[in-house]
Design a protein around this motif. Structure first.
Motif, PDB file in Angstrom:
ATOM      1  N   GLN A 381       0.831  -1.202   0.000  1.00 31.52           N
ATOM      2  CA  GLN A 381       0.000   0.000   0.000  1.00 31.52           C
ATOM      3  C   GLN A 381       0.874   1.263   0.000  1.00 31.52           C
ATOM      4  O   GLN A 381       0.579   2.242  -0.692  1.00 31.52           O
ATOM      5  CB  GLN A 381      -0.916  -0.016   1.233  1.00 31.52           C
ATOM      6  CG  GLN A 381      -1.907   1.134   1.286  1.00 31.52           C
ATOM      7  CD  GLN A 381      -2.887   1.100   0.117  1.00 31.52           C
ATOM      8  OE1 GLN A 381      -3.232   0.018  -0.372  1.00 31.52           O
ATOM      9  NE2 GLN A 381      -3.318   2.268  -0.348  1.00 31.52           N
ATOM     10  N   ARG A 384       2.143   1.767  -3.442  1.00 39.21           N
ATOM     11  CA  ARG A 384       1.074   2.286  -4.314  1.00 39.21           C
ATOM     12  C   ARG A 384       0.873   3.774  -4.090  1.00 39.21           C
ATOM     13  O   ARG A 384       0.696   4.537  -5.058  1.00 39.21           O
ATOM     14  CB  ARG A 384      -0.220   1.528  -4.060  1.00 39.21           C
ATOM     15  CG  ARG A 384      -0.215   0.095  -4.623  1.00 39.21           C
ATOM     16  CD  ARG A 384      -1.471  -0.646  -4.226  1.00 39.21           C
ATOM     17  NE  ARG A 384      -1.468  -2.011  -4.782  1.00 39.21           N
ATOM     18  CZ  ARG A 384      -2.372  -2.930  -4.495  1.00 39.21           C
ATOM     19  NH1 ARG A 384      -3.364  -2.648  -3.618  1.00 39.21           N
ATOM     20  NH2 ARG A 384      -2.300  -4.130  -5.049  1.00 39.21           N
ATOM     21  N   ASP A 385       0.892   4.216  -2.829  1.00 41.48           N
ATOM     22  CA  ASP A 385       0.745   5.648  -2.548  1.00 41.48           C
ATOM     23  C   ASP A 385       1.887   6.451  -3.149  1.00 41.48           C
ATOM     24  O   ASP A 385       1.673   7.520  -3.748  1.00 41.48           O
ATOM     25  CB  ASP A 385       0.677   5.877  -1.037  1.00 41.48           C
ATOM     26  CG  ASP A 385      -0.539   5.214  -0.407  1.00 41.48           C
ATOM     27  OD1 ASP A 385      -1.500   4.901  -1.161  1.00 41.48           O
ATOM     28  OD2 ASP A 385      -0.532   4.975   0.824  1.00 41.48           O
ATOM     29  N   MET A 387       3.735   5.573  -5.693  1.00 40.50           N
ATOM     30  CA  MET A 387       3.601   5.566  -7.139  1.00 40.50           C
ATOM     31  C   MET A 387       2.534   6.557  -7.603  1.00 40.50           C
ATOM     32  O   MET A 387       2.709   7.247  -8.611  1.00 40.50           O
ATOM     33  CB  MET A 387       3.258   4.154  -7.629  1.00 40.50           C
ATOM     34  CG  MET A 387       4.398   3.154  -7.466  1.00 40.50           C
ATOM     35  SD  MET A 387       3.914   1.453  -7.835  1.00 40.50           S
ATOM     36  CE  MET A 387       3.511   1.608  -9.559  1.00 40.50           C
ATOM     37  N   THR A 388       1.447   6.636  -6.868  1.00 43.60           N
ATOM     38  CA  THR A 388       0.390   7.595  -7.217  1.00 43.60           C
ATOM     39  C   THR A 388       0.891   9.029  -7.106  1.00 43.60           C
ATOM     40  O   THR A 388       0.650   9.873  -7.982  1.00 43.60           O
ATOM     41  CB  THR A 388      -0.820   7.384  -6.303  1.00 43.60           C
ATOM     42  OG1 THR A 388      -1.271   6.036  -6.413  1.00 43.60           O
ATOM     43  CG2 THR A 388      -1.954   8.327  -6.688  1.00 43.60           C
ATOM     44  N   GLU A 389       1.644   9.302  -6.020  1.00 41.50           N
ATOM     45  CA  GLU A 389       2.196  10.640  -5.827  1.00 41.50           C
ATOM     46  C   GLU A 389       3.209  10.975  -6.912  1.00 41.50           C
ATOM     47  O   GLU A 389       3.211  12.100  -7.450  1.00 41.50           O
ATOM     48  CB  GLU A 389       2.860  10.718  -4.455  1.00 41.50           C
ATOM     49  CG  GLU A 389       3.375  12.105  -4.110  1.00 41.50           C
ATOM     50  CD  GLU A 389       3.995  12.119  -2.710  1.00 41.50           C
ATOM     51  OE1 GLU A 389       4.569  13.165  -2.341  1.00 41.50           O
ATOM     52  OE2 GLU A 389       3.900  11.089  -2.020  1.00 41.50           O
ATOM     53  N   THR A 391       3.282   9.706  -9.929  1.00 39.89           N
ATOM     54  CA  THR A 391       2.559   9.899 -11.195  1.00 39.89           C
ATOM     55  C   THR A 391       1.967  11.289 -11.279  1.00 39.89           C
ATOM     56  O   THR A 391       2.012  11.962 -12.332  1.00 39.89           O
ATOM     57  CB  THR A 391       1.468   8.832 -11.326  1.00 39.89           C
ATOM     58  OG1 THR A 391       2.061   7.528 -11.254  1.00 39.89           O
ATOM     59  CG2 THR A 391       0.732   8.966 -12.648  1.00 39.89           C
ATOM     60  N   SER A 392       1.401  11.759 -10.162  1.00 44.38           N
ATOM     61  CA  SER A 392       0.833  13.115 -10.158  1.00 44.38           C
ATOM     62  C   SER A 392       1.916  14.172 -10.360  1.00 44.38           C
ATOM     63  O   SER A 392       1.720  15.154 -11.099  1.00 44.38           O
ATOM     64  CB  SER A 392       0.083  13.367  -8.851  1.00 44.38           C
ATOM     65  OG  SER A 392       0.973  13.228  -7.750  1.00 44.38           O
ATOM     66  N   THR A 395       2.942  14.167 -13.934  1.00 49.10           N
ATOM     67  CA  THR A 395       1.912  14.813 -14.758  1.00 49.10           C
ATOM     68  C   THR A 395       2.011  16.322 -14.647  1.00 49.10           C
ATOM     69  O   THR A 395       1.873  17.050 -15.654  1.00 49.10           O
ATOM     70  CB  THR A 395       0.529  14.334 -14.324  1.00 49.10           C
ATOM     71  OG1 THR A 395       0.483  12.904 -14.399  1.00 49.10           O
ATOM     72  CG2 THR A 395      -0.555  14.913 -15.206  1.00 49.10           C
TER      73      THR A 395
END
Length: 660
Positions: A381, A384-385, A387-389, A391-392, A395
């Motif tokens: 988890q 995943r957090d 990776m999400t951060e 990715t943002s 972007t």
């Protein structure tokens, strides 16, 4: 007065005094049999015996004066047999006899060795007179085919003879009424005279041990036999055994083949079947025995009665024991089901304990697996957090990266230009360093160089020059090595401190302990080794030279991937390092004015300018080396020199601004 014992009468001629057995023939039972042995093992049918030590035709050779007729009679009496000779002497005797018969001689004198004399020739028809016999004995040559053979051939033949005679042997004892053997001995391997262990009758009851008849069978197996074969079978009674003596040491007669020897409690016996040719010596008659005035007591009727009662008691005890054993067997048979159920209950309890222990072990493993699973879920988890951060963030910064992509080729080209410029500046700096510290070869000596006109021998011959010259040369070398480490951006594993003829080198990796009386104030002083020999132990100076050579080797291998052939050659390796550092394509760049000023400006701004020329890089390296060197020694004069240099550079900047 007591009468003296009668003196023993002399033994009659022809009688020999022999020991007598303790046991009567009727008292010999299986329980008295201790052991059995077999002597002169033979696996084949015995051949007719003959006298050893001479051939059969040796009897035909006359040892005294004999006539030809007697020779013929002796020759006709015995048939020709096996001979160890290749020639027969009777041929010569026959020829001599025939010559004598033709001449009319009835008798021909013979020599002492049995050879007849040769008669002389006739003269004018008169009979010939016999010649004097020669003293030489007639000899026969040996026909032993392996007498002159090699030791290997003789050893092979002896091994073959031994293998044919030796075999593995064991015996079995059988009694009437019992199908299986009551005793089986151990196997004695590769033997001709097997002696077996003492027999153990504890497993047999009194019904067997009180018997006096047995059947004895011997079994053999040799190297030529595929399986066991019965060699001998004897059915005999112990009463018929013949007594030989207390031991075989007292028996001095030759034993026949396959002679069976019985060891009883009172001596050694044999059977007539296995020792048929043995004739025991006669015993002395009762009158010739030693007599004594002392009367020996014998068993009384009461003693025999007590022995009989004791035997009856023993038999009753044995019957009682057998009855109790039979009752116990019957009791166990009647309660067999209950005992079986009790055993099953104990087995079930043990199995239940095993299952409980296995269950606890599995529960512990399951708890551990659950904890590991939970930890992995948390880590997953967290990833995943992140990776999400990320990715943002990508972007959000995607536009900036798209804007910077057109400039990447220009930046790559500029990077290549700067890299080449740095290499050229390093070549120029190394050329200047080589010019400041010239390393020249010595005329007439191979691999011998000088640095600033100071000859420095290699490590194996440091005593060839005075210690002061060697120390000063090592000071120059250490300074060159330190500068090269700055210019080539290669840190030294063993830092050097150049102080002219008092230079030192430090070993931060390993600690070389010393047993000398010299004391050191701290560990750093113990790790510092001098590059001079005056007032220091010799081994520390040699170790310092070794560390300096290792620094030169590491600079060669790390900066230019060049392997040093011999690290003991200090100046040749340093010359080779400078030669490789100054090698390159194109002309050397010129040194531009204001390099130090540009270095200070770059340091003040905090971010170096990549478009600055290579001279500023060399100046920064030199100044960095100077600052580091001053910081290492903590010298106040060096710090003051640096401050003075900064003030001069600041004044130079102000004058240039006014001129601009």
């Amino acid at each position: 007065m007591a009468s003296k014992p009668a003196r023993p009468s002399p033994q009659p001629d022809g009688f020999v005094r022999r020991d007598r057995p303790w046991l009567l023939p009727t008292n010999r039972k299986l329980r008295n049999l201790v052991s059995i042995s077999l002597r002169n093992l033979s696996l084949s049918t015995p051949l007719p015996s003959r006298a050893r030590g001479k051939t059969i035709d040796d009897d035909a050779i006359p040892n005294n004066f004999k006539s030809p007729a007697k020779l013929v009679a002796l020759r006709e009496q015995k048939a020709l047999g096996h001979s160890r000779s290749s020639s027969d002497l009777r041929g010569s005797l026959k020829k001599v006899s025939e010559d004598a018969v033709e001449d009319g001689d009835s008798e021909v004198p013979a020599h002492a060795n049995g050879s007849p004399t040769k008669p002389k020739e006739r003269v004018n028809g008169s009979p010939r007179t016999p010649q004097r016999p020669s003293m030489a004995r007639m000899r026969r040559r040996s026909t032993l085919e392996w007498a002159n053979a090699t030791p290997q051939r003789r050893q092979e033949k002896l091994e073959n003879v031994t293998a044919e005679r030796m075999a593995d042997v064991f015996f079995s004892v059988h009694v009437q009424g019992v199908e299986e053997p009551v005793y089986v001995s151990e196997v004695v391997e590769r033997t001709m005279n097997p002696t077996f262990r003492h027999m153990d009758w504890s497993a047999c009851g009194p019904g067997v041990t009180r018997l006096d008849h047995l059947t004895l069978r011997f079994w053999v197996k040799s190297s030529k036999m595929g399986d066991w074969r019965q060699l001998l079978e004897l059915s005999l009674g112990l009463q018929s055994l013949h007594y030989l003596g207390k031991s075989l040491d007292q028996f001095h007669h030759a034993l026949p083949q396959n002679a069976v020897i019985f060891y009883l409690t009172d001596g050694v016996y044999t059977s007539f079947a296995s020792l048929s040719d043995y004739a025991p010596p006669p015993t002395a008659p009762p009158a010739a025995r030693v007599t004594s005035a002392r009367i020996l007591p014998t068993s009384s009727f009461d003693a025999l009665l007590r022995l009989a009662k004791l035997d009856d008691s023993i038999q009753d005890a044995l019957q009682t024991r057998n009855k109790i054993a039979a009752d116990l067997e019957a009791l166990l048979g009647a309660n067999n089901e209950a005992l079986t159920e009790r055993d099953k209950v104990a087995e079930a309890e043990d199995r239940q304990k095993t299952i409980d222990y296995a269950k606890k072990t599995v529960d512990k493993q399951l708890d551990k697996a659950r904890r590991q699973q939970e930890e992995k879920r948390q880590l997953l988890q967290t990833r995943r957090d992140l990776m999400t951060e990320d990715t943002s963030d990508r972007t959000a910064k995607g536009g900036e990266m798209e804007e910077a992509k057109p400039e990447l080729p220009n930046l790559r080209d500029e990077h290549d230009v700067k890299k080449k410029a740095i290499q050229n500046q390093r070549r120029r700096i190394c050329e200047d360093l080589q010019r400041c510290y010239p390393i020249q070869p010595v005329t007439g000596k191979s691999l011998s160089f000088t640095i600033r006109d100071l000859h420095l021998p290699n490590s194996e011959d440091l005593d060839a020059e005075p210690p002061d010259i060697v120390a000063a040369a090592f000071g120059h070398v250490s300074h060159v090595v330190l500068m090269l480490s700055f210019y080539l951006a290669q840190p030294l594993p063993y830092p050097v401190s150049p102080r002219s003829s008092n230079s030192t080198i430090e070993d931060p990796i390993s600690l070389l302990k010393t047993n000398s009386s010299t004391t050191y104030k701290d560990e750093r002083a113990l790790r510092t080794y001098p590059l001079f020999t005056k007032g220091v132990p010799r081994f520390r100076f040699e170790y310092a030279v070794f560390l300096l050579n290792k620094d030169i080797q590491i600079l060669l291998e790390s900066a230019y991937n060049v392997r040093a052939v011999d690290i003991r050659q200090t100046l040749p390796n340093l010359k080779y390092l400078l030669y490789v550092a100054t090698a390159g394509e194109g002309e050397l760049p010129a040194r531009k004015a204001g390099g130090i000023r540009g270095l200070l400006r770059t340091k003040a701004e905090g971010t170096p300018d990549l478009s600055r020329n290579a001279s500023s890089d060399s100046a920064s390296s030199a100044l960095g080396g100077l600052l580091w060197h001053g910081g290492q020694h903590g010298n106040g004069k060096a710090k003051g020199a640096v401050d003075s240099l900064k003030r001069n550079i600041g004044g130079l900047d102000s004058r240039m601004k006014k001129a601009g």
